[in-house]
Design a protein around this motif. Structure first.
Motif, PDB file in Angstrom:
ATOM      1  N   ASN A  91     -60.473 -27.488  17.532  1.00 42.19           N
ATOM      2  CA  ASN A  91     -60.239 -27.564  18.966  1.00 42.19           C
ATOM      3  C   ASN A  91     -60.717 -28.914  19.498  1.00 42.19           C
ATOM      4  OD1 ASN A  91     -59.412 -26.738  21.464  1.00 42.19           O
ATOM      5  ND2 ASN A  91     -61.210 -25.508  21.890  1.00 42.19           N
ATOM      6  N   GLN A  92     -60.261 -29.981  18.850  1.00 38.40           N
ATOM      7  CA  GLN A  92     -60.657 -31.332  19.233  1.00 38.40           C
ATOM      8  C   GLN A  92     -59.412 -32.206  19.382  1.00 38.40           C
ATOM      9  OE1 GLN A  92     -64.324 -32.719  16.928  1.00 38.40           O
ATOM     10  NE2 GLN A  92     -63.377 -31.294  15.478  1.00 38.40           N
ATOM     11  N   ASP A  93     -59.513 -33.220  20.207  1.00 37.35           N
ATOM     12  CA  ASP A  93     -58.412 -34.161  20.395  1.00 37.35           C
ATOM     13  C   ASP A  93     -58.516 -35.235  19.315  1.00 37.35           C
ATOM     14  OD1 ASP A  93     -56.273 -35.560  21.379  1.00 37.35           O
ATOM     15  OD2 ASP A  93     -57.398 -36.507  23.004  1.00 37.35           O
ATOM     16  N   LYS A  94     -58.130 -34.852  18.086  1.00 35.38           N
ATOM     17  CA  LYS A  94     -58.220 -35.745  16.940  1.00 35.38           C
ATOM     18  C   LYS A  94     -56.978 -35.600  16.081  1.00 35.38           C
ATOM     19  CE  LYS A  94     -63.241 -35.637  16.819  1.00 35.38           C
ATOM     20  NZ  LYS A  94     -64.441 -35.605  15.985  1.00 35.38           N
ATOM     21  N   THR A  95     -56.820 -36.484  15.120  1.00 36.26           N
ATOM     22  CA  THR A  95     -55.748 -36.379  14.130  1.00 36.26           C
ATOM     23  C   THR A  95     -56.290 -35.601  12.938  1.00 36.26           C
ATOM     24  OG1 THR A  95     -54.744 -38.462  14.819  1.00 36.26           O
ATOM     25  CG2 THR A  95     -54.205 -37.664  12.593  1.00 36.26           C
ATOM     26  N   TYR A  96     -55.536 -34.607  12.496  1.00 37.05           N
ATOM     27  CA  TYR A  96     -55.952 -33.753  11.384  1.00 37.05           C
ATOM     28  C   TYR A  96     -55.253 -34.195  10.108  1.00 37.05           C
ATOM     29  CZ  TYR A  96     -58.269 -30.953  14.841  1.00 37.05           C
ATOM     30  OH  TYR A  96     -59.122 -30.553  15.835  1.00 37.05           O
ATOM     31  N   VAL A  97     -56.049 -34.505   9.082  1.00 40.13           N
ATOM     32  CA  VAL A  97     -55.534 -34.930   7.782  1.00 40.13           C
ATOM     33  C   VAL A  97     -55.694 -33.760   6.824  1.00 40.13           C
ATOM     34  CG1 VAL A  97     -55.717 -36.609   5.908  1.00 40.13           C
ATOM     35  CG2 VAL A  97     -56.263 -37.310   8.270  1.00 40.13           C
ATOM     36  N   PHE A  98     -54.581 -33.084   6.516  1.00 42.60           N
ATOM     37  CA  PHE A  98     -54.607 -31.922   5.637  1.00 42.60           C
ATOM     38  C   PHE A  98     -54.455 -32.361   4.191  1.00 42.60           C
ATOM     39  CE2 PHE A  98     -53.309 -28.014   8.321  1.00 42.60           C
ATOM     40  CZ  PHE A  98     -54.083 -28.422   9.381  1.00 42.60           C
ATOM     41  N   TYR A  99     -55.199 -31.701   3.291  1.00 48.22           N
ATOM     42  CA  TYR A  99     -55.038 -31.996   1.864  1.00 48.22           C
ATOM     43  C   TYR A  99     -55.337 -30.764   1.027  1.00 48.22           C
ATOM     44  CZ  TYR A  99     -60.151 -32.429   1.276  1.00 48.22           C
ATOM     45  OH  TYR A  99     -61.496 -32.198   1.220  1.00 48.22           O
ATOM     46  N   CYS A 100     -54.773 -30.782  -0.190  1.00 48.79           N
ATOM     47  CA  CYS A 100     -55.030 -29.740  -1.192  1.00 48.79           C
ATOM     48  C   CYS A 100     -55.145 -30.455  -2.537  1.00 48.79           C
ATOM     49  CB  CYS A 100     -53.935 -28.669  -1.174  1.00 48.79           C
ATOM     50  SG  CYS A 100     -52.293 -29.294  -1.606  1.00 48.79           S
ATOM     51  N   ALA A 101     -54.803 -29.791  -3.626  1.00 50.88           N
ATOM     52  CA  ALA A 101     -54.935 -30.417  -4.941  1.00 50.88           C
ATOM     53  C   ALA A 101     -53.886 -31.513  -5.146  1.00 50.88           C
ATOM     54  CB  ALA A 101     -54.846 -29.377  -6.051  1.00 50.88           C
ATOM     55  N   LYS A 111     -47.343 -27.790   8.296  1.00 56.06           N
ATOM     56  CA  LYS A 111     -46.148 -27.385   9.045  1.00 56.06           C
ATOM     57  C   LYS A 111     -46.466 -26.189   9.942  1.00 56.06           C
ATOM     58  CE  LYS A 111     -41.282 -26.224   8.548  1.00 56.06           C
ATOM     59  NZ  LYS A 111     -40.125 -26.188   7.654  1.00 56.06           N
ATOM     60  N   VAL A 112     -47.172 -25.208   9.412  1.00 54.32           N
ATOM     61  CA  VAL A 112     -47.560 -24.039  10.206  1.00 54.32           C
ATOM     62  C   VAL A 112     -48.498 -24.448  11.340  1.00 54.32           C
ATOM     63  CG1 VAL A 112     -48.832 -21.853  10.157  1.00 54.32           C
ATOM     64  CG2 VAL A 112     -47.187 -22.376   8.358  1.00 54.32           C
ATOM     65  N   ALA A 113     -49.464 -25.321  11.039  1.00 51.45           N
ATOM     66  CA  ALA A 113     -50.401 -25.779  12.068  1.00 51.45           C
ATOM     67  C   ALA A 113     -49.650 -26.469  13.209  1.00 51.45           C
ATOM     68  CB  ALA A 113     -51.431 -26.725  11.452  1.00 51.45           C
ATOM     69  N   MET A 114     -48.647 -27.282  12.863  1.00 52.01           N
ATOM     70  CA  MET A 114     -47.833 -27.955  13.866  1.00 52.01           C
ATOM     71  C   MET A 114     -47.050 -26.931  14.689  1.00 52.01           C
ATOM     72  SD  MET A 114     -46.668 -31.166  11.446  1.00 52.01           S
ATOM     73  CE  MET A 114     -45.280 -31.678  12.431  1.00 52.01           C
ATOM     74  N   GLN A 115     -46.538 -25.888  14.038  1.00 55.22           N
ATOM     75  CA  GLN A 115     -45.812 -24.831  14.756  1.00 55.22           C
ATOM     76  C   GLN A 115     -46.738 -24.106  15.733  1.00 55.22           C
ATOM     77  OE1 GLN A 115     -44.305 -22.627  11.386  1.00 55.22           O
ATOM     78  NE2 GLN A 115     -42.411 -23.806  11.300  1.00 55.22           N
ATOM     79  N   MET A 116     -48.028 -24.027  15.387  1.00 55.35           N
ATOM     80  CA  MET A 116     -49.010 -23.381  16.255  1.00 55.35           C
ATOM     81  C   MET A 116     -49.409 -24.280  17.422  1.00 55.35           C
ATOM     82  SD  MET A 116     -51.568 -21.492  13.544  1.00 55.35           S
ATOM     83  CE  MET A 116     -52.524 -20.613  14.806  1.00 55.35           C
ATOM     84  N   GLY A 117     -49.075 -25.567  17.344  1.00 58.17           N
ATOM     85  CA  GLY A 117     -49.384 -26.503  18.420  1.00 58.17           C
ATOM     86  C   GLY A 117     -50.479 -27.499  18.098  1.00 58.17           C
ATOM     87  N   LEU A 118     -51.050 -27.449  16.878  1.00 51.20           N
ATOM     88  CA  LEU A 118     -52.053 -28.430  16.491  1.00 51.20           C
ATOM     89  C   LEU A 118     -51.354 -29.773  16.313  1.00 51.20           C
ATOM     90  CD1 LEU A 118     -55.148 -28.442  15.778  1.00 51.20           C
ATOM     91  CD2 LEU A 118     -54.431 -28.466  13.390  1.00 51.20           C
ATOM     92  N   SER A 119     -51.927 -30.826  16.915  1.00 50.01           N
ATOM     93  CA  SER A 119     -51.251 -32.120  16.871  1.00 50.01           C
ATOM     94  C   SER A 119     -52.249 -33.230  17.204  1.00 50.01           C
ATOM     95  CB  SER A 119     -50.122 -32.110  17.897  1.00 50.01           C
ATOM     96  OG  SER A 119     -49.487 -33.350  17.955  1.00 50.01           O
ATOM     97  N   PRO A 120     -52.093 -34.381  16.558  1.00 45.62           N
ATOM     98  CA  PRO A 120     -51.215 -34.690  15.430  1.00 45.62           C
ATOM     99  C   PRO A 120     -51.817 -34.226  14.096  1.00 45.62           C
ATOM    100  CG  PRO A 120     -52.321 -36.684  16.188  1.00 45.62           C
ATOM    101  CD  PRO A 120     -52.776 -35.570  17.086  1.00 45.62           C
TER     102      PRO A 120
END
Length: 129
Positions: free
Chosen positions: A81-91, A101-110
């Motif tokens: 819940n912060q006004d920041k850019t989220y860098v997602f990663y996995c293996a 993609k799901v996070a963006m659909q939920m409104g998380l941005s960027p």
């Protein structure tokens, strides 16, 4: 009668990668500790414990992400819940692309996906803790 699968996991990952902006491991390394970026580790806890996580990253397994993002969920993590850019990663970048993609659909941005995930991060000399 067997199921008729009309879309493969590869298809879904490919679509997600096309829909989510990407960042290279080299570019992402310069964002460690940046006040306007949050790294999010989508691997499960055993993977995180085995290899470590990117310094300062939020641990949010792919299975819990939606609950961690939703402010009305009892499992909500305030880091989302912060006004920041989220860098997602996995293996390797597939699960994180689908999660982003799901996070963006939920409104998380960027939201951006770390291309190649932890594998690319380590190859580029990135630190894990």
């Amino acid at each position: 009668m067997p199921q008729t699968i009309t879309k493969t996991s590869k298809d879904i990952v490919k679509e997600a990668m096309a829909d989510v902006p990407a960042i290279s491991a080299e570019a992402a390394m310069g964002l460690i500790g940046a006040p306007d970026h949050v790294f999010v580790d989508l691997r499960d806890g055993t993977e995180q414990a085995k290899t470590g996580i990117i310094p300062g990253a939020v641990a949010s397994s792919r299975g819990m992400l939606e609950f961690h993002i939703d402010p009305d969920s009892p499992a909500h993590k305030p880091e989302f819940n912060q006004d920041k850019t989220y860098v997602f990663y996995c293996a390797s970048g597939g699960r994180s692309a689908m999660a982003a993609k799901v996070a963006m659909q939920m409104g998380l941005s960027p939201v951006v996906n770390l291309s190649g995930g932890v594998g690319a991060w380590k190859k580029a000399g990135g630190r894990l803790e």
